[in-house]
Motif scaffolding. Structure first.
Motif, PDB file in Angstrom:
ATOM      1  N   UNK A 170       0.824  -1.213   0.000  1.00  0.00           N
ATOM      2  CA  UNK A 170       0.000   0.000   0.000  1.00  0.00           C
ATOM      3  C   UNK A 170       0.855   1.257   0.000  1.00  0.00           C
ATOM      4  N   UNK A 171       0.337   2.285  -0.630  1.00  0.00           N
ATOM      5  CA  UNK A 171       1.066   3.552  -0.701  1.00  0.00           C
ATOM      6  C   UNK A 171       0.777   4.343   0.564  1.00  0.00           C
ATOM      7  N   UNK A 172       1.781   4.466   1.421  1.00  0.00           N
ATOM      8  CA  UNK A 172       1.651   5.217   2.659  1.00  0.00           C
ATOM      9  C   UNK A 172       2.727   6.283   2.718  1.00  0.00           C
ATOM     10  N   UNK A 173       2.357   7.460   3.125  1.00  0.00           N
ATOM     11  CA  UNK A 173       3.315   8.559   3.259  1.00  0.00           C
ATOM     12  C   UNK A 173       3.215   9.107   4.668  1.00  0.00           C
ATOM     13  N   UNK A 174       4.258   8.910   5.464  1.00  0.00           N
ATOM     14  CA  UNK A 174       5.449   8.104   5.162  1.00  0.00           C
ATOM     15  C   UNK A 174       5.190   6.616   5.389  1.00  0.00           C
ATOM     16  N   UNK A 175       5.988   5.776   4.779  1.00  0.00           N
ATOM     17  CA  UNK A 175       5.907   4.337   4.981  1.00  0.00           C
ATOM     18  C   UNK A 175       6.524   3.999   6.346  1.00  0.00           C
ATOM     19  N   UNK A 176       5.871   3.157   7.162  1.00  0.00           N
ATOM     20  CA  UNK A 176       6.487   2.786   8.448  1.00  0.00           C
ATOM     21  C   UNK A 176       7.895   2.236   8.257  1.00  0.00           C
ATOM     22  N   UNK A 177       8.781   2.567   9.180  1.00  0.00           N
ATOM     23  CA  UNK A 177      10.187   2.177   9.049  1.00  0.00           C
ATOM     24  C   UNK A 177      10.344   0.666   8.939  1.00  0.00           C
ATOM     25  N   UNK A 178       9.545  -0.086   9.690  1.00  0.00           N
ATOM     26  CA  UNK A 178       9.679  -1.549   9.662  1.00  0.00           C
ATOM     27  C   UNK A 178       9.326  -2.107   8.285  1.00  0.00           C
ATOM     28  N   UNK A 179       8.334  -1.496   7.613  1.00  0.00           N
ATOM     29  CA  UNK A 179       7.940  -1.958   6.275  1.00  0.00           C
ATOM     30  C   UNK A 179       8.984  -1.538   5.248  1.00  0.00           C
ATOM     31  N   UNK A 180       9.491  -0.314   5.378  1.00  0.00           N
ATOM     32  CA  UNK A 180      10.553   0.134   4.472  1.00  0.00           C
ATOM     33  C   UNK A 180      11.755  -0.790   4.560  1.00  0.00           C
ATOM     34  N   UNK A 181      12.065  -1.253   5.775  1.00  0.00           N
ATOM     35  CA  UNK A 181      13.222  -2.130   5.961  1.00  0.00           C
ATOM     36  C   UNK A 181      13.025  -3.442   5.217  1.00  0.00           C
ATOM     37  N   UNK A 182      11.826  -4.023   5.293  1.00  0.00           N
ATOM     38  CA  UNK A 182      11.557  -5.288   4.594  1.00  0.00           C
ATOM     39  C   UNK A 182      11.620  -5.087   3.086  1.00  0.00           C
ATOM     40  N   UNK A 183      11.029  -4.013   2.592  1.00  0.00           N
ATOM     41  CA  UNK A 183      11.024  -3.733   1.155  1.00  0.00           C
ATOM     42  C   UNK A 183      12.447  -3.597   0.625  1.00  0.00           C
ATOM     43  N   UNK A 184      13.227  -2.749   1.273  1.00  0.00           N
ATOM     44  CA  UNK A 184      14.603  -2.518   0.811  1.00  0.00           C
ATOM     45  C   UNK A 184      15.436  -3.799   0.897  1.00  0.00           C
ATOM     46  N   UNK A 185      15.235  -4.550   1.967  1.00  0.00           N
ATOM     47  CA  UNK A 185      16.014  -5.778   2.134  1.00  0.00           C
ATOM     48  C   UNK A 185      15.692  -6.785   1.039  1.00  0.00           C
ATOM     49  N   UNK A 186      14.416  -7.009   0.753  1.00  0.00           N
ATOM     50  CA  UNK A 186      14.040  -8.020  -0.239  1.00  0.00           C
ATOM     51  C   UNK A 186      14.506  -7.631  -1.640  1.00  0.00           C
ATOM     52  N   UNK A 187      14.395  -6.358  -1.985  1.00  0.00           N
ATOM     53  CA  UNK A 187      14.887  -5.921  -3.293  1.00  0.00           C
ATOM     54  C   UNK A 187      16.390  -6.172  -3.412  1.00  0.00           C
ATOM     55  N   UNK A 188      17.112  -5.920  -2.334  1.00  0.00           N
ATOM     56  CA  UNK A 188      18.555  -6.158  -2.330  1.00  0.00           C
ATOM     57  C   UNK A 188      18.867  -7.657  -2.342  1.00  0.00           C
ATOM     58  N   UNK A 189      18.151  -8.420  -1.526  1.00  0.00           N
ATOM     59  CA  UNK A 189      18.446  -9.844  -1.353  1.00  0.00           C
ATOM     60  C   UNK A 189      18.201 -10.630  -2.635  1.00  0.00           C
ATOM     61  N   UNK A 190      17.109 -10.347  -3.331  1.00  0.00           N
ATOM     62  CA  UNK A 190      16.805 -11.094  -4.548  1.00  0.00           C
ATOM     63  C   UNK A 190      17.726 -10.705  -5.706  1.00  0.00           C
ATOM     64  N   UNK A 191      18.408  -9.581  -5.578  1.00  0.00           N
ATOM     65  CA  UNK A 191      19.362  -9.181  -6.623  1.00  0.00           C
ATOM     66  C   UNK A 191      20.741  -9.796  -6.418  1.00  0.00           C
ATOM     67  N   UNK A 192      20.948 -10.507  -5.302  1.00  0.00           N
ATOM     68  CA  UNK A 192      22.250 -11.081  -4.998  1.00  0.00           C
ATOM     69  C   UNK A 192      22.301 -12.560  -5.382  1.00  0.00           C
ATOM     70  N   UNK A 193      23.518 -13.065  -5.564  1.00  0.00           N
ATOM     71  CA  UNK A 193      23.711 -14.502  -5.738  1.00  0.00           C
ATOM     72  C   UNK A 193      23.527 -15.160  -4.362  1.00  0.00           C
ATOM     73  N   UNK A 194      22.996 -16.383  -4.281  1.00  0.00           N
ATOM     74  CA  UNK A 194      22.615 -17.251  -5.406  1.00  0.00           C
ATOM     75  C   UNK A 194      21.206 -17.014  -5.930  1.00  0.00           C
ATOM     76  N   UNK A 195      20.440 -16.119  -5.284  1.00  0.00           N
ATOM     77  CA  UNK A 195      19.074 -15.868  -5.760  1.00  0.00           C
ATOM     78  C   UNK A 195      19.089 -15.374  -7.201  1.00  0.00           C
ATOM     79  N   UNK A 196      20.055 -14.526  -7.513  1.00  0.00           N
ATOM     80  CA  UNK A 196      20.145 -13.971  -8.865  1.00  0.00           C
ATOM     81  C   UNK A 196      20.327 -15.076  -9.903  1.00  0.00           C
ATOM     82  N   UNK A 197      21.034 -16.150  -9.528  1.00  0.00           N
ATOM     83  CA  UNK A 197      21.266 -17.244 -10.474  1.00  0.00           C
ATOM     84  C   UNK A 197      20.011 -18.082 -10.679  1.00  0.00           C
TER      85      UNK A 197
END
Length: 314
Positions: free
Chosen positions: A281-308
């Motif tokens: 959901x679009x929230x302004x501002x986004x709760x810090x705990x949700x922002x942390x999960x979003x940023x982490x998952x975008x980073x994690x799935x871009x790394x190996x071995x997930x990237x492979x």
């Protein structure tokens, strides 16, 4: 309240209301004063001022106990709501601080979640130990706002306008079979699949119509499945047992192919890629705990071995 500025009067009446609520909740003026850190006389005076402002008694006072009048019961019901709202407001402010803490509710497709989310959540927990993630695995897309979810991973679905959709990865299916089923033969073109026992995922609308591409040319085939299931894990198990040729997401098949338990067929023919998105959901501002999960998952799935196992989404 003659002679008092209206804004100040509103502040005083709210303060008196909170004092009155404390008296009711604690059952006495003395205990309420201790909880509020003020004198008993001040608590008694503020309740009296509130009653004068409202023009009616709110409490029956005896030497042993306090009882609410009818007006007091009505007024306290509203004061109690104010206290809850104030608590919710304080929680919202805490969520906006730099500290990342609390519970995040997330929903993910079943097979995708089973393949990736255990490792992802353990890695997230190591970085953010004060965040607890409640994970729902489901084939059906949840209504995030109605069902109380903070975010989701979804495949090939257009998110409603009120939701934010971030590309996460692409998933391609592989066609695989066990060495025992193939023997010393294997289909060389999609058309030859009609000569082999195949397995279909009946969850999908065109489960038996497989469309490949090679050199930008389509190659479609209609298989006649010997068995069908709506679960990828079940189809994988059937393929491993020699039950037929299966179409599986690459992230489910790659370990078996690398170990020789399954053989990838028709590698020069590609099945359509299925995009996966991180949706919230679009929230302004986004709760810090949700922002942390979003940023982490975008980073994690871009790394190996997930990237492979999952090429990045375009």
């Amino acid at each position: 309240m003659n002679g008092i500025d209206p804004a100040h009067a509103k502040t005083l009446s709210l303060q008196w209301a909170m004092t009155f609520a404390a008296v009711v909740e604690h059952g006495s003026f003395t205990r309420a004063a201790d909880a509020l850190g003020v004198s008993t006389a001040r608590v008694s005076r503020q309740v009296g001022q509130l009653e004068a402002l409202l023009g009616t008694p709110l409490l029956y006072r005896t030497t042993r106990r306090l009882n609410l009048t009818e007006a007091g019961q009505v007024y306290f019901a509203h004061c109690r709501n104010w206290s809850q709202w104030a608590g919710a407001a304080a929680q919202a402010v805490r969520e906006l601080r730099d500290e990342v803490a609390g519970t995040v509710r997330m929903t993910v497709p079943t097979s995708f979640g089973s393949a990736f989310m255990a490792q992802a959540l353990l890695a997230f927990r190591a970085r953010y130990p004060q965040v607890s993630v409640e994970l729902d695995l489901s084939r059906e897309p949840r209504d995030l706002e109605a069902d109380g979810f903070d975010l989701a991973i979804r495949s090939n679905l257009a998110a409603p306008e009120r939701l934010v959709s971030r590309p996460l990865s692409l998933v391609r299916d592989w066609v695989v079979a066990s060495p025992a089923l193939l023997g010393d033969k294997a289909p060389q073109t999609p058309a030859e699949l009609t000569d082999w026992p195949c397995l279909a995922n009946q969850f999908f609308r065109e489960a038996t119509h497989w469309v490949f591409s090679r050199d930008e040319l389509p190659y479609a085939v209609d298989i006649a499945p010997v068995m069908q299931s709506n679960n990828f894990d079940m189809l994988r198990n059937l393929a491993l047992a020699g039950g037929g040729i299966a179409r599986l997401p690459s992230y489910l098949a790659i370990a078996d192919v690398e170990a020789g338990r399954l053989v990838r067929l028709l590698p020069d023919y590609r099945l359509p890629a299925l995009p996966f998105y991180l949706v919230y959901p679009q929230r302004l501002p986004q709760p810090a705990k949700v922002r942390a999960v979003i940023d982490f998952l975008l980073e994690w799935f871009a790394q190996a071995p997930q990237r492979d196992r999952l090429p990045p989404a375009a």
